[in-house]
Enzyme design. Structure first.
Site, PDB file in Angstrom:
ATOM      1  CG  ASP A  53      -1.837  -0.968   1.182  1.00 34.88           C
ATOM      2  OD1 ASP A  53      -2.336  -1.467   0.025  1.00 34.88           O
ATOM      3  OD2 ASP A  53      -2.364  -1.454   2.132  1.00 34.88           O
ATOM      4  CG  ASP A  86      -8.632  -5.590   4.227  1.00 35.43           C
ATOM      5  OD1 ASP A  86      -8.497  -6.889   3.951  1.00 35.43           O
ATOM      6  OD2 ASP A  86      -7.525  -4.929   4.627  1.00 35.43           O
ATOM      7  CD  GLU A 111      -8.897 -12.122   5.337  1.00 36.68           C
ATOM      8  OE1 GLU A 111      -7.594 -11.893   4.980  1.00 36.68           O
ATOM      9  OE2 GLU A 111      -9.628 -11.432   5.269  1.00 36.68           O
ATOM     10  CG  HIS A 113      -6.158  -3.288   0.429  1.00 37.45           C
ATOM     11  ND1 HIS A 113      -7.504  -3.432   0.773  1.00 37.45           N
ATOM     12  CD2 HIS A 113      -5.448  -2.529   1.413  1.00 37.45           C
ATOM     13  CE1 HIS A 113      -7.520  -2.617   2.253  1.00 37.45           C
ATOM     14  NE2 HIS A 113      -6.218  -2.216   2.536  1.00 37.45           N
TER      15      HIS A 113
END
Length: 343
Positions: free
Chosen positions: A41, A150, A326, A65
Site C-alpha cells: 500500500d 478489511d 478469512e 486492496h
C-alpha cells in the site's frame, strides 16, 4: 527490472520457464489491456503515478486492496478503468488454495469514477475466476466497503486478536507449569487446527468439538470477553470509518515505519516467538480439549467483529468474509512461522 533481465536472475528463469512474456515497464505496460498493481500500500502512489504515464487509453488498472484510492484519495486518468479483486487472505494462501484446485472468498469492485467503457465488472469477474475465487464465492462490493471492512477485520479478530491471544495464552500456559515447547506448539498449531472447523461448520461446529462441560465454559468465557472488548472494537471501527487509523499509519510510513519496526522487534523477542521446538505429537482433539480459552477467544472475536461491522453499515456478507471466513487462512500463517509472517 532491466537489471534482472540483463542478469537473467531467478525471477527471469522462473518466468521464461513457465512461458511468460518477459520485459520491463516501458516495453510491456503500453500494450497491456490489464495492469495489476500488487505492490504494498505505501508504494501505491509512486507506482500508480508511473503506471499512468505508460498505460494506453481504455486499459484497466487492477488493485487487490483499495487503500490507495479510498484513504489516500488517489485520482486516476478518466480513460482508465479501475477495478479491484480482493481475495480475503494473504497472497501466499491465494496461491496455495489455487494449487489444490480451490480458491478463496473474494470481493470485487469497480471504482465509480473510472469505468470508461462500462466493462469494469466483467473484467473483475474474469480476474476473480482466474484465481479460483468463484469456487469459494465472489461478492460484488465497493472500494470503500472493502477497505473499511478489511482494516476492521485485520485490526480485530484476524490479526490483532490472534496475535495478542497467542502471547497471552502462552504466558497463561507457562504459569500453569506447562512445558514451554508444548505451550508454544499448542498455540502455534492450535489456531490452525481449531479454525479448520470454521470452514466446515462455522462457530457451531467449532463449539461441538468440545465436551458439554467445556462448551459451557467456553460460552461463558466468550460472553465475558465480548463484554470486555466491546468498547475497544467500537473504537477501532470509529477510527477506521473516520480515517484516523489510516492517517496515523500513513504518518508512520513517512517516518520510515518507526512504529511498525518497533512493534515487530518487540513481538520477535516475546517468549512465545522464542519458545523451543516440541517434537512430540499433539492429537487433533487435544488442541480443543486444552484450548478452551482459544475457542472462547475465537467465538468472541468473530461475533464482536461481525456485529461491530454490521452496526457501522457494512453489509453482512462482507462482514462475514472479514470476520469468520478469512480466519482459517490467517491462522495458517501462524502455523508456518508463528507471528513472523503475519507481521
Amino acid at each position: 527490472r532491466k537489471n534482472s533481465i540483463l542478469k537473467k536472475n531467478q525471477s527471469w528463469i522462473n518466468a521464461t520457464k513457465n512461458n511468460f512474456l518477459v520485459g520491463d515497464y516501458e516495453s510491456l505496460i503500453p500494450n497491456a489491456d490489464l495492469v495489476i498493481n500488487l505492490t504494498p500500500d505505501k508504494q501505491h502512489s509512486n507506482v500508480v503515478k508511473e503506471l499512468q504515464k505508460l498505460m494506453k487509453k481504455d486499459a484497466c488498472l487492477g488493485y487487490s486492496h483499495g487503500f490507495n484510492i479510498v484513504e489516500n484519495g488517489e485520482t486516476i486518468r478518466k480513460d482508465i478503468t479501475v477495478i479491484m479483486v480482493a481475495p480475503k487472505c494473504p497472497g501466499t494462501e491465494v496461491r496455495e488454495e489455487y494449487k489444490r484446485g480451490f480458491g478463496v472468498p473474494t470481493l470485487i469492485a469497480v471504482h465509480n469514477e473510472n469505468d470508461y467503457s462500462n466493462m469494469g465488472l466483467e473484467v473483475a469477474k474474469a480476474w476473480a475466476f482466474s484465481t479460483g475465487g468463484h469456487r469459494a464465492g465472489v461478492l460484488e462490493s465497493s472500494f470503500v466497503a472493502e477497505v473499511k471492512s478489511d482494516l476492521m477485520g485485520e485490526q480485530t479478530i484476524l490479526c490483532g486478536m490472534l496475535q495478542t491471544a497467542s502471547l497471552v495464552c502462552y504466558e497463561k500456559l507457562i504459569t500453569t507449569q506447562n512445558h514451554p515447547g508444548y505451550a508454544g506448539k499448542l498455540i502455534q498449531f492450535g489456531w490452525e487446527t481449531i479454525t479448520e472447523s470454521l470452514k466446515h461448520g462455522g462457530i457451531t461446529l467449532m463449539m461441538d468439538r468440545l465436551s458439554n462441560s467445556s462448551k459451557i465454559r467456553a460460552f461463558k468465557l466468550s460472553q465475558e470477553i465480548k463484554r470486555i472488548f466491546s468498547k475497544l472494537f467500537q473504537k477501532h471501527m470509529d477510527d477506521i470509518i473516520s480515517g484516523d487509523f489510516s492517517s496515523k499509519m500513513i504518518q508512520d510510513w513517512k517516518n520510515k515505519d518507526q512504529n511498525l519496526l518497533n512493534w515487530r522487534y518487540k513481538t520477535k523477542n516475546t517468549s512465545f516467538e522464542q519458545s523451543p521446538d516440541y517434537d512430540k505429537k499433539i492429537l487433533e482433539q487435544e488442541y480443543y480439549d486444552h484450548g478452551i480459552l482459544m475457542v472462547a477467544i475465537l467465538k468472541a472475536g468473530i461475533e464482536l467483529s461481525f456485529e461491530t461491522m454490521i452496526q457501522s453499515g457494512i453489509m453482512e456478507e462482507s462482514a462475514y468474509y472479514e470476520s469468520l471466513h478469512e480466519l482459517p487462512l490467517i491462522a495458517n500463517t501462524i502455523a508456518r512461522k508463528k507471528l513472523y509472517e503475519m507481521n
